[in-house]
Write an enzyme that holds these catalytic residues in place. Sequence first.
Site, PDB file in Angstrom:
ATOM      1  N   ALA A  53       4.294   4.218   2.893  1.00  0.00           N
ATOM      2  CA  ALA A  53       3.959   2.803   2.229  1.00  0.00           C
ATOM      3  C   ALA A  53       4.132   1.748   3.296  1.00  0.00           C
ATOM      4  CB  ALA A  53       4.863   2.484   1.082  1.00  0.00           C
ATOM      5  N   LYS A  54       3.735   0.676   3.105  1.00  0.00           N
ATOM      6  CA  LYS A  54       3.722  -0.664   3.822  1.00  0.00           C
ATOM      7  C   LYS A  54       3.415  -1.782   2.944  1.00  0.00           C
ATOM      8  CE  LYS A  54       5.287  -1.131   8.090  1.00  0.00           C
ATOM      9  NZ  LYS A  54       6.114  -0.484   9.034  1.00  0.00           N
ATOM     10  N   GLY A  55       4.168  -3.126   3.198  1.00  0.00           N
ATOM     11  CA  GLY A  55       3.965  -4.242   2.560  1.00  0.00           C
ATOM     12  C   GLY A  55       3.748  -5.357   3.562  1.00  0.00           C
TER      13      GLY A  55
ATOM     14  N   ASP B 279      10.636  -4.975   8.285  1.00  0.00           N
ATOM     15  CA  ASP B 279       9.725  -4.871   9.470  1.00  0.00           C
ATOM     16  C   ASP B 279       9.576  -6.094  10.459  1.00  0.00           C
ATOM     17  OD1 ASP B 279       7.450  -2.719  10.464  1.00  0.00           O
ATOM     18  OD2 ASP B 279       6.248  -4.587  10.130  1.00  0.00           O
TER      19      ASP B 279
ATOM     20  N   VAL C  74       0.863  -1.135   0.081  1.00  0.00           N
ATOM     21  CA  VAL C  74       0.006   0.068   0.037  1.00  0.00           C
ATOM     22  C   VAL C  74       1.035   1.242   0.003  1.00  0.00           C
ATOM     23  CG1 VAL C  74      -1.577   1.349   1.249  1.00  0.00           C
ATOM     24  CG2 VAL C  74      -1.754  -1.218   1.379  1.00  0.00           C
TER      25      VAL C  74
END
Length: 424
Positions: free
Chosen positions: A113-115, A154, A68
Amino acid sequence: MSTSGPEVGSSSESPFAIAQTQFEVAADRLRLNPSVRAVLRQPRRELTVHFPVEMDDGTVTVFTGHRVQHSLHRGPAKGGIRYHPDVTLDEVKALAMWMTWKCSVVRIPYGGAKGAVICNPKEMSLRELERMTRRYATEMAILLGPDSDIPAPDLNTNAQTMAWIMDTISMHQGYSVPGVVTGKPIAIGGSEGRQDATGRGLVYCVQEAAKALKLDLRGSRVAIQGFGNVGEAAARFLGEAGAKVVAIGDSEGTVYRADGIDLALARRQRQETGSIVGTPRTERIARDALFEVDCDILVPAAIEGQITARNAHQIRAKLIAEGANGPTTPEADTILRERGVTIIPDILCNAGGVTVSYFEWVQDREAFFWTLEEINARLRRIMTRAFDDTMHMSREHEVDLRTAAYMLAVGRVAEATLTRGIYP
Ligand code: NAD
């Protein structure tokens, strides 16, 4: 320091609903332009992929992955990738939005963002993890790049994961693209100081807050939840600043010593057994007793949702430094604010990690690497400036530090959004 703050919804709301409410609170206070508000309350892009991976026994598993991008107005998207069996798109959307605000608070030129990949890495072999990572990177390659979207480690991902992603994208390009990820091993363009950066940045914030609260760090008492990357470094640097770490909790339990825990013994215990429980010259106390310990500073550095309406009344610390993302529920936030406890909010307090990730990206682009001393000096300047900006906002608007940090962050992103205008 804290007079009023966000009246956010119940913590039983989804993480993205909480993130949106936090944004709305800042937007209301800033009297944000309605069209900018409509743009920023949603992510810019959400990509979900389902992709096959051959497992070691020859069977095929289809994994689901997300990426995202919340905002690209201040620069390329930046944010970690997590591997977890329970991760949801909703959580990834919230984390992406928080990354936008975090980068903005410390004024580094990124959007958020993050995944994630829904998987259980503890049940996978290294080779399976490598194949899954390389295929996920390939599926996401239309988004990723040093000028467009830069992942980092992360939960359950690390420097090796970043090395596989960097290698995969480089193979597609036909040449090395080190700037496509940060948190890489030094051997392939990683940065000095990245490992300790979040804990170090947290302690720079604590030092500034202590000055404002007239709290002498020398001899102050600290309780820390989490003794991983962030918690261990925070304990070490607070110890160097003269504080005594009297309690440490991890996923196995909590240990206590009124005169201060010997951190070298705690590290050795963790190395030998995987946990700080059993550290010599400590007593084991109930897990939740960590939050009731007589201390000046509490550092939640484990997972989200730990400081709740259930334990917020028992907390004796004057200062809470949020190392973890989202450790305090909205209800607990209100209780603590009313009790006069100062909270250095996560988007400010743990921004040291993304700041040194930014340094890594800059060094990769220049192919010119800085010394640890240069990195730490620049990190201190950025964290101190961000803390001062937040404190100034808090005093000017008579709001708590969390609301102030959100107002700063949202205001800057809104300005960039308005200035760029709407395409076409
Ligand atoms: P880590 O995996 O290295 O360490 C996590 C620690 O928390 C471990 O000691 C673990 O035992 C403990 N823990 C886990 N569940 C627990 C529970 N239920 N109760 C008590 N302790 C528990 O992780 P990390 O990289 O140190 O990250 C910690 C937090 O900081 C996370 O919220 C992460 O998102 C946030 N954060 C990390 C960075 C970074 O650079 N690593 C940057 C910004 C924010």
